[in-house]
Enzyme design. Structure first.
Site, PDB file in Angstrom:
ATOM      1  N   ARG A  96      -9.120 -27.406  20.823  1.00 53.85           N
ATOM      2  CA  ARG A  96      -9.914 -28.595  20.519  1.00 53.85           C
ATOM      3  C   ARG A  96     -11.305 -28.151  20.063  1.00 53.85           C
ATOM      4  O   ARG A  96     -11.623 -26.962  20.069  1.00 53.85           O
ATOM      5  CB  ARG A  96     -10.018 -29.506  21.745  1.00 53.85           C
ATOM      6  CG  ARG A  96     -10.704 -28.862  22.930  1.00 53.85           C
ATOM      7  CD  ARG A  96     -10.664 -29.772  24.149  1.00 53.85           C
ATOM      8  NE  ARG A  96     -11.446 -29.222  25.253  1.00 53.85           N
ATOM      9  CZ  ARG A  96     -11.559 -29.800  26.444  1.00 53.85           C
ATOM     10  NH1 ARG A  96     -10.934 -30.938  26.684  1.00 53.85           N
ATOM     11  NH2 ARG A  96     -12.296 -29.244  27.398  1.00 53.85           N
ATOM     12  N   THR A 132     -19.114 -32.058  20.838  1.00 54.73           N
ATOM     13  CA  THR A 132     -17.846 -31.591  21.383  1.00 54.73           C
ATOM     14  C   THR A 132     -17.711 -32.072  22.826  1.00 54.73           C
ATOM     15  O   THR A 132     -18.639 -32.621  23.412  1.00 54.73           O
ATOM     16  CB  THR A 132     -17.756 -30.058  21.380  1.00 54.73           C
ATOM     17  OG1 THR A 132     -18.820 -29.538  22.212  1.00 54.73           O
ATOM     18  CG2 THR A 132     -17.880 -29.495  19.968  1.00 54.73           C
ATOM     19  N   ASP A 191      -5.528 -16.820  27.828  1.00 57.10           N
ATOM     20  CA  ASP A 191      -6.633 -16.778  28.785  1.00 57.10           C
ATOM     21  C   ASP A 191      -7.452 -15.554  28.412  1.00 57.10           C
ATOM     22  O   ASP A 191      -6.982 -14.421  28.542  1.00 57.10           O
ATOM     23  CB  ASP A 191      -6.077 -16.663  30.202  1.00 57.10           C
ATOM     24  CG  ASP A 191      -7.157 -16.472  31.259  1.00 57.10           C
ATOM     25  OD1 ASP A 191      -8.335 -16.253  30.905  1.00 57.10           O
ATOM     26  OD2 ASP A 191      -6.812 -16.504  32.455  1.00 57.10           O
ATOM     27  N   VAL A 192      -8.673 -15.775  27.933  1.00 57.97           N
ATOM     28  CA  VAL A 192      -9.445 -14.667  27.369  1.00 57.97           C
ATOM     29  C   VAL A 192      -9.845 -13.630  28.410  1.00 57.97           C
ATOM     30  O   VAL A 192     -10.307 -12.540  28.046  1.00 57.97           O
ATOM     31  CB  VAL A 192     -10.701 -15.166  26.618  1.00 57.97           C
ATOM     32  CG1 VAL A 192     -10.287 -15.983  25.401  1.00 57.97           C
ATOM     33  CG2 VAL A 192     -11.628 -15.961  27.536  1.00 57.97           C
ATOM     34  N   LYS A 250     -24.677 -16.038  27.293  1.00 55.58           N
ATOM     35  CA  LYS A 250     -24.793 -16.125  25.842  1.00 55.58           C
ATOM     36  C   LYS A 250     -25.773 -15.084  25.292  1.00 55.58           C
ATOM     37  O   LYS A 250     -25.610 -14.598  24.168  1.00 55.58           O
ATOM     38  CB  LYS A 250     -25.207 -17.539  25.433  1.00 55.58           C
ATOM     39  CG  LYS A 250     -24.110 -18.579  25.658  1.00 55.58           C
ATOM     40  CD  LYS A 250     -22.831 -18.206  24.931  1.00 55.58           C
ATOM     41  CE  LYS A 250     -21.785 -19.285  24.975  1.00 55.58           C
ATOM     42  NZ  LYS A 250     -20.563 -18.953  24.183  1.00 55.58           N
ATOM     43  N   ASN A 296     -14.425 -17.548  20.332  1.00 56.15           N
ATOM     44  CA  ASN A 296     -15.018 -18.876  20.421  1.00 56.15           C
ATOM     45  C   ASN A 296     -14.971 -19.448  21.841  1.00 56.15           C
ATOM     46  O   ASN A 296     -15.818 -20.258  22.213  1.00 56.15           O
ATOM     47  CB  ASN A 296     -14.271 -19.809  19.454  1.00 56.15           C
ATOM     48  CG  ASN A 296     -14.681 -21.249  19.595  1.00 56.15           C
ATOM     49  OD1 ASN A 296     -15.717 -21.673  19.093  1.00 56.15           O
ATOM     50  ND2 ASN A 296     -13.863 -22.039  20.277  1.00 56.15           N
ATOM     51  N   ASP A 326      -5.524 -20.688  23.602  1.00 56.57           N
ATOM     52  CA  ASP A 326      -6.265 -21.490  24.550  1.00 56.57           C
ATOM     53  C   ASP A 326      -5.417 -21.548  25.819  1.00 56.57           C
ATOM     54  O   ASP A 326      -4.323 -20.969  25.876  1.00 56.57           O
ATOM     55  CB  ASP A 326      -6.500 -22.912  23.992  1.00 56.57           C
ATOM     56  CG  ASP A 326      -7.775 -23.540  24.513  1.00 56.57           C
ATOM     57  OD1 ASP A 326      -7.962 -23.564  25.751  1.00 56.57           O
ATOM     58  OD2 ASP A 326      -8.590 -24.010  23.704  1.00 56.57           O
ATOM     59  N   TYR A 373     -25.192 -19.616  32.122  1.00 58.96           N
ATOM     60  CA  TYR A 373     -24.827 -19.873  30.732  1.00 58.96           C
ATOM     61  C   TYR A 373     -25.789 -19.149  29.795  1.00 58.96           C
ATOM     62  O   TYR A 373     -25.366 -18.480  28.840  1.00 58.96           O
ATOM     63  CB  TYR A 373     -24.842 -21.374  30.447  1.00 58.96           C
ATOM     64  CG  TYR A 373     -24.326 -21.725  29.077  1.00 58.96           C
ATOM     65  CD1 TYR A 373     -22.964 -21.678  28.783  1.00 58.96           C
ATOM     66  CD2 TYR A 373     -25.199 -22.088  28.047  1.00 58.96           C
ATOM     67  CE1 TYR A 373     -22.481 -21.985  27.523  1.00 58.96           C
ATOM     68  CE2 TYR A 373     -24.728 -22.403  26.780  1.00 58.96           C
ATOM     69  CZ  TYR A 373     -23.370 -22.342  26.524  1.00 58.96           C
ATOM     70  OH  TYR A 373     -22.891 -22.640  25.262  1.00 58.96           O
TER      71      TYR A 373
END
Length: 247
Positions: free
Chosen positions: A16, A187, A63-64, A156, A90, A37, A152
């Protein structure tokens, strides 16, 4: 002619939002797309949508944070399409907390997930003669913002510098690595962290261009860095943020 004709890409977090739009745009531009995903129903729906327009796409559960899932995704790309040329890291999460559990989860997905994607993809890219890795960071990876969870922001920022390290280490292998730093994008993630209309209006007013971004704003930037049009760009950070970081 598509801008990605003959290339094969893996895109994470693509059931998504930004990732789904990237997968759709890549397919429209001629790429073979393996996208992953942990939201299987949504992922299969995106696969059907891409195939209905004549694109080549395969959804995989990815699952990354899982070495096994990454190995399977890379193996599928090479076996089904012959090579792996592009990886778009992503997938990310943003939890509204800075307790230890939230910190660990954000670091695991947002940083370790990118690291594993790089580790598993580079050998395949070497076999292909080169490639492009595009890591999705955030404006939070470039500057501090009041109220953003520390985990977060830290995660990043780590993606930003990991990108530069990879770019330097693998330039001789013709593997490029760049990061994109979105501002607020319309999003599910933004809705989860900005739950009221008033809060969303505050975010909009922070943007010099006076609008919240849309997923296609990011997908087009990813397409440029994934394509040969950016063949002399590596280790760069591209802010797609309506001017936020220019202030």
């Amino acid at each position: 002619m598509g801008r990605l004709d003959g290339k094969t890409a893996i895109i994470t977090g693509a059931a998504r939002g930004q990732g789904a739009d990237e997968a759709l745009l890549f397919a429209l531009e001629g790429a073979n797309v393996v996208f992953g995903d942990v939201l299987d129903d949504e992922g299969m729906a995106v696969e059907r949508q891409i195939r209905e327009i004549g694109g080549n796409a395969s959804y995989v559960r990815l699952d990354v944070t899982s070495d096994d899932d990454w190995s399977a995704a890379v193996e599928l790309a090479e076996e089904r399409f012959g090579s792996l040329d592009i990886v778009v890291n992503n997938a990310a999460i943003n939890l509204p907390s800075d307790d230890r559990d939230a910190w660990d989860k954000m670091m695991d997905v947002n940083v370790r997930g990118v690291h594993l994607g790089t580790q598993h993809s580079i050998p395949a890219m070497k076999r292909a003669g080169g490639g492009s890795i595009v890591n999705i960071s955030s404006v939070a990876g470039l500057l501090g913002r009041k109220g953003t969870p520390y985990a977060y922001t830290a995660s990043k920022g780590a993606v930003r510098l990991l990108t530069k390290a990879v770019a330097i280490d693998y330039a001789a292998d013709n593997i490029r690595c760049n990061s994109i730093h979105p501002g607020p994008i319309d999003t599910e993630m933004l809705a989860g962290t900005t739950p009221t209309a008033e809060a969303m209006e505050v975010r909009r007013h922070e943007v010099p261009l006076q609008r919240i971004g849309v997923v296609r704003d990011i997908a087009l930037a990813v397409l440029f860095l994934a394509s040969d049009e950016s063949s002399w760009i590596t280790g760069a950070e591209l802010a797609v943020d309506g001017g936020i970081t220019a202030q």
